[in-house]
Design a protein around this motif. Structure first.
Motif, PDB file in Angstrom:
ATOM      1  N   SER A   1       1.245   6.748  -6.660  1.00  0.00           N
ATOM      2  CA  SER A   1       0.076   7.495  -7.120  1.00  0.00           C
ATOM      3  C   SER A   1       0.272   8.999  -6.891  1.00  0.00           C
ATOM      4  CB  SER A   1      -1.159   6.992  -6.387  1.00  0.00           C
ATOM      5  OG  SER A   1      -2.300   7.688  -6.803  1.00  0.00           O
TER       6      SER A   1
ATOM      7  N   ARG B   1       0.821  -1.222   0.000  1.00  0.00           N
ATOM      8  CA  ARG B   1       0.000   0.000   0.000  1.00  0.00           C
ATOM      9  C   ARG B   1       0.850   1.265   0.000  1.00  0.00           C
ATOM     10  NH1 ARG B   1      -4.855  -1.515   4.188  1.00  0.00           N
ATOM     11  NH2 ARG B   1      -6.008  -2.827   2.736  1.00  0.00           N
TER      12      ARG B   1
ATOM     13  N   GLU C   1       0.570   3.944  -2.956  1.00  0.00           N
ATOM     14  CA  GLU C   1       0.058   5.279  -2.664  1.00  0.00           C
ATOM     15  C   GLU C   1       1.095   6.360  -2.940  1.00  0.00           C
ATOM     16  OE1 GLU C   1      -2.095   5.573   1.002  1.00  0.00           O
ATOM     17  OE2 GLU C   1      -3.163   3.713   0.591  1.00  0.00           O
TER      18      GLU C   1
END
Length: 121
Positions: free
Chosen positions: A115, A108, A112
């Protein structure tokens, strides 16, 4: 892969901005960890290699982000240092006591951050 496709892939890789390159490497590390997590019994032998790759990525990211000359706000530098410390701690924990669910946080974080680097928070 054909010669033309291979040449295109090389050119497209060199045309990445530094942020895009960082995001791509984070996604690659996350994908390797995800593959292991999704097929834990068959992929577990590849765990240390994937963790090592992720550690190298984070060593580069956290060290470059926290350099005094880095053009980042102090708060962001501190956040990157804390994230890097967490990643390193979780990596050691995974090596000592491997469990598939422990990979979730690393996956994650990588996704993230990638992103955000791509401008898609």
């Amino acid at each position: 892969m054909s010669y033309a496709a291979n040449a295109y892939a090389k050119v497209s890789q060199t045309a990445l901005t530094p942020r895009e390159a960082e995001a791509a490497v984070l996604i690659k590390a996350a994908a390797r960890l995800q593959t292991i997590q999704d097929n834990w019994d068959a992929q577990q032998p590849a765990l240390n290699e994937a963790l090592g790759f992720n550690r190298k990525v984070w060593t580069l990211l956290s060290s470059s982000a926290t350099e005094p000359e880095a053009p980042l706000p102090a708060e962001l530098k501190q956040s990157m240092a804390r994230l890097g410390a967490f990643v390193f701690t979780r990596t050691v924990d995974m090596m000592v006591e491997p469990r598939a669910e422990k990979l979730t946080a690393l996956i994650r974080i990588n996704r993230e951050l990638a992103s955000g680097l791509r401008g898609n928070p």
